[in-house]
Motif scaffolding. Structure first.
Motif, short mmCIF file in Angstrom:
data_model
loop_
_atom_site.label_atom_id
_atom_site.label_comp_id
_atom_site.label_asym_id
_atom_site.label_seq_id
_atom_site.Cartn_x
_atom_site.Cartn_y
_atom_site.Cartn_z
N UNK A 1 0.82 -1.22 0.00
CA UNK A 1 0.00 0.00 0.00
C UNK A 1 0.84 1.26 0.00
N UNK A 2 1.88 1.29 0.87
CA UNK A 2 2.72 2.49 0.95
C UNK A 2 3.58 2.64 -0.30
N UNK A 3 3.99 1.52 -0.91
CA UNK A 3 4.76 1.60 -2.16
C UNK A 3 3.94 2.27 -3.25
N UNK A 4 2.67 1.88 -3.36
CA UNK A 4 1.79 2.53 -4.34
C UNK A 4 1.62 4.00 -4.01
N UNK A 5 1.39 4.30 -2.75
CA UNK A 5 1.22 5.69 -2.32
C UNK A 5 2.48 6.50 -2.60
N UNK A 6 3.65 5.90 -2.35
CA UNK A 6 4.92 6.62 -2.55
C UNK A 6 5.13 6.96 -4.02
N UNK A 7 4.76 6.04 -4.91
CA UNK A 7 4.91 6.30 -6.34
C UNK A 7 3.99 7.43 -6.79
N UNK A 8 2.77 7.44 -6.26
CA UNK A 8 1.83 8.52 -6.59
C UNK A 8 2.34 9.85 -6.04
N UNK A 9 2.81 9.83 -4.78
CA UNK A 9 3.30 11.05 -4.15
C UNK A 9 4.52 11.60 -4.90
N UNK A 10 5.46 10.71 -5.25
CA UNK A 10 6.64 11.16 -5.99
C UNK A 10 6.26 11.75 -7.34
N UNK A 11 5.27 11.14 -7.98
CA UNK A 11 4.81 11.67 -9.27
C UNK A 11 4.20 13.05 -9.13
N UNK A 12 3.36 13.22 -8.11
CA UNK A 12 2.73 14.53 -7.88
C UNK A 12 3.77 15.59 -7.52
N UNK A 13 4.78 15.19 -6.75
CA UNK A 13 5.85 16.12 -6.37
C UNK A 13 6.63 16.56 -7.60
N UNK A 14 6.96 15.60 -8.48
CA UNK A 14 7.70 15.94 -9.70
C UNK A 14 6.88 16.86 -10.60
N UNK A 15 5.57 16.60 -10.70
CA UNK A 15 4.69 17.45 -11.51
C UNK A 15 4.66 18.86 -10.93
#
Length: 729
Positions: free
Chosen positions: A208-222
């Motif tokens: 769950x946290x791995x999925x969340x981390x990928x989404x968070x990293x993507x939003x941060x990069x955007x």
């Protein structure tokens, strides 16, 4: 509100899960890579003198020589270089020029050092934007070719300079990220398995946290791309720890309450709704405190802190949303199978240790306040010796090529020659600068105490701007050099400027001076703002004026104790030159915010016990007994996650890892376990002023603490919704 959220998530769990998967795929697929930089000058606003000097230099000398890489030659046997060696160095310099590496503009071979122990080749490269790795790629290619160029020559070669240092730091950061990630995952696996005795929960947490981390990293990069934010290289390991450490904490908060509701006889769906309803406010308030702390960094004058604030806020925001929607949806889908293969969830453990601690605090709250308070005050005294350092600290035995070459270079050259200060003189009336004035200016610079040599290095084509070099007699990265630049050098440069001109002092030491000024300004703005916002959140959560005040006093003591312990360890025991300059900011944000998290969880439980009709001391005893295991488990996991950063070779990351881990331990096991509940017990009902806590009336057949009189065991799947006993939701 949180009960309604729980009902929606549980009632539409497949919709929630599919929605997260679709959103995750879209964000991860669209997001660019997160560009980072380690050039400190990029983080300062334009009004600082060092940046003004840099802008004048770039405008007057667009093709001026400024080495991005320095190739350092020494003999393998340690002897002085002879004529043949010097000729070989010249030959290699010409070969480097002939190779036409990407971004390389000019190559200059410098004569041997005074004692002929070192000779250098200076390599100038074209400027690049943040995130452009072409300079580092050129250094990589250069290093590979140099091995063949000096083979069998008896010479030893290494490449240092800004581009080489950035390459080495980037590679070290990648290794550190991997090490920290693995250590964090292993820690979570071990502790979650011990706590719940279920690999199912452990796997669910990590996936769950791995999925969340990928989404968070993507939003941060955007966000970084859209708003042109400059991310520091230290953001990456912090994100790993924040996402996995804090994410696991929030899941723990939820799972402990979910398990508690199951033990009270509720069926899995009802238990999850109850869990979200009861702990949702505490999680949201805790996350809100962390987010506002991070967003307070938007008031910073350093752009890397300005970009760090939104990045970490996005990470916490996504983690919060997942912990109240995605995780409850998955757990409600799995029911009690989430605890497989363990059956321990059906029986409440005695929690003898926390029960004993709770009774001890309730029996002598005054002693608990004094003891825990004195411990934090004594540790805080160490903070009086705090010294900031602005350059990256490296171990003298560092194996980074840029550091090895720099050490070799500095042994036979003046300390300041590795990074001389630059002084820019510019005409303000449009007239050309006069030779006599410039010669007199050089003489004035040489008379400054701490300046070993000074010279004019460049004159612009129109004759209106001149560049001067001032080589300091001490390490240009040290505090002594900063004192020279901040005081006598800048004063002399400004006062000795001829009529009709202005002067600006630049160079790396000047940048550090301005960073120091900026960070001091941030301390006076960011800290009070974050504290005020946290107090507002606490006031809204607790509907109290008194409680937020003493809760902030407790986290202030925790901050002081953490800084003091860090000073004692790194400056006194390890004899390091100081703590990285932004460590107090990071500490303040994490220790204050996370400390508030645990205080919120404990105080929310104390208030809940008070609503059940218990007196202040009894509420403290029961609050510690029931919330203590959650706070302790969360504290150990989060502290361990940050402690993993100490495995990195980077001194700054190690300092951050220890400081935040120690602060979390203080927050969980001193503040939340002793200081806060004891002080709440002493204040009694005045702690909630002006709110009056009125005991709730239990339902028929249900005693104040929620367990039905007839209940002896917990059915695997419970009964119908709300049919079971338990506290009123």
């Amino acid at each position: 509100m949180f009960k309604a959220l729980g009902r929606f998530v549980v009632g539409h769990r497949w919709l929630v899960i599919i929605g997260w998967l679709i959103a995750g795929a879209a964000v991860i697929g669209y997001a660019p890579s997160l560009a980072t930089t380690s050039d400190q000058a990029e983080f300062l606003p334009k009004h600082y003198e060092s940046i003004q000097a840099q802008k004048i230099q770039e405008k007057a000398f667009p093709k001026g020589f400024s080495p991005s890489a320095i190739v350092v030659f020494t003999r393998e046997d340690g002897k002085a270089l002879d004529k043949a060696d010097s000729a070989e160095v010249t030959k290699v310099g010409k070969a480097i020029q002939a190779k036409k590496y990407e971004k390389v503009e000019q190559v200059i071979t410098v004569p041997p050092s005074p004692h002929k122990n070192v000779q250098t080749v200076m390599v100038s490269m074209a400027d690049v934007k943040a995130g452009d790795k072409s300079q580092q790629h050129a250094v990589e290619d250069m290093r590979d070719d140099l091995k063949a160029m000096v083979a069998n020559s008896g010479l030893k070669v290494g490449v240092t300079g800004d581009a080489a240092a950035q390459l080495d730091n980037e590679e070290a950061s990648k290794k550190a990220d991997g090490l920290i990630f693995i250590a964090t995952i292993v820690l979570i696996i071990v502790l979650m398995t011990i706590i719940f005795r279920s690999p199912t929960i452990t796997v669910l947490t990590i996936v769950g946290i791995t999925l969340v981390s990928q989404i968070a990293n993507g939003l941060i990069a955007i966000a970084a791309k859209e708003f042109h934010l400059k991310a520091d290289s230290s953001v990456s390991p912090l994100l790993i720890v924040v996402l996995f450490g804090v994410g696991t904490d929030y899941i723990l908060f939820l799972m402990f309450r979910y398990r508690e509701r199951l033990r009270l006889g509720e069926d899995p769906k009802t238990a999850m709704i109850s869990a979200v309803s009861r702990v949702g406010e505490a999680i949201a308030s805790a996350a809100g405190a962390v987010i506002v702390c991070f967003l307070a960094l938007l008031l910073s004058s350093l752009s890397f802190l300005v970009s760090m604030g939104p990045a970490l806020s996005i990470a916490i925001g996504v983690t919060l949303l997942a912990s109240l929607t995605l995780i409850p949806a998955i757990i409600s889908l799995m029911g009690t199978r989430v605890f497989w293969p363990s059956k321990s969830w059906q029986h409440e453990p005695r929690a003898a240790r926390f029960e004993a601690v709770g009774k001890a605090v309730a029996r002598r709250p005054g002693l608990s306040v004094i003891g825990s308070g004195l411990l934090m005050i004594v540790l805080a005294l160490g903070a009086l010796g705090y010294k900031p350092t602005f350059a990256s600290q490296e171990d003298e035995n560092s194996k980074k090529e840029s550091q090895v070459a720099l050490h070799a270079m500095s042994k036979d050259l003046p300390a300041g020659s590795t990074n001389p200060s630059t002084v820019l003189m510019r005409s303000t009336n449009g007239e050309k600068l006069r030779d006599a004035d410039m010669k007199s200016f050089v003489t004035d610079l040489k008379q400054v105490k701490g300046v070993g040599s000074a010279s004019r290095t460049q004159l612009s084509k129109d004759g209106t701007t001149a560049e001067f070099s001032a080589v300091l007699t001490m390490d240009p990265n040290g505090r002594e050099a900063m004192d020279v630049v901040r005081g006598p050098l800048r004063t002399a440069a400004h006062e000795a400027a001829p009529p009709g001109t202005e002067t600006k002092v630049g160079g790396v030491t000047s940048v550090f001076v301005d960073i120091n000024k900026a960070i001091n300004r941030d301390f006076s703005v960011v800290f009070p703002t974050a504290a005020a916002l946290i107090m507002l959140i606490l006031g809204l959560l607790l509907r109290s004026i008194v409680a937020p005040i003493y809760l902030m006093v407790s986290v202030a003591l925790g901050f002081g104790a953490t800084l003091g312990a860090s000073v004692l360890l790194f400056q006194q025991v390890q004899e390091q030159s100081g703590l990285t300059f932004f460590l107090p900011v990071i500490m303040y944000l994490f220790v204050v915010a996370i400390g508030t998290d645990y205080n919120i969880l404990m105080v929310a439980r104390l208030r809940e016990e008070a609503k059940e009709g218990l007196g202040p001391r009894e509420a403290a005893a029961k609050g510690i007994q029931h919330a203590g295991p959650t706070v302790a488990a969360a504290g150990v996991i989060l502290a361990g996650s940050f402690a993993a950063m100490m495995l990195a070779s980077d001194v700054s990351l190690a300092q951050i890892g220890f400081a935040v881990a120690f602060g979390i331990v203080i927050s969980a096991f001193v503040m939340a376990m002793f200081f806060t509940p004891a002080l709440t017990a002493l204040l009694g009902r005045a702690a909630w002023w002006p709110r009056r806590i009125k005991p709730e009336q239990p339902r028929q057949g249900v005693p104040p603490h929620g367990r039905p009189h007839h209940q002896q065991s917990v059915p695997a799947q419970g009964g119908s919704s709300y049919a079971q006993g338990g506290r009123r939701d």
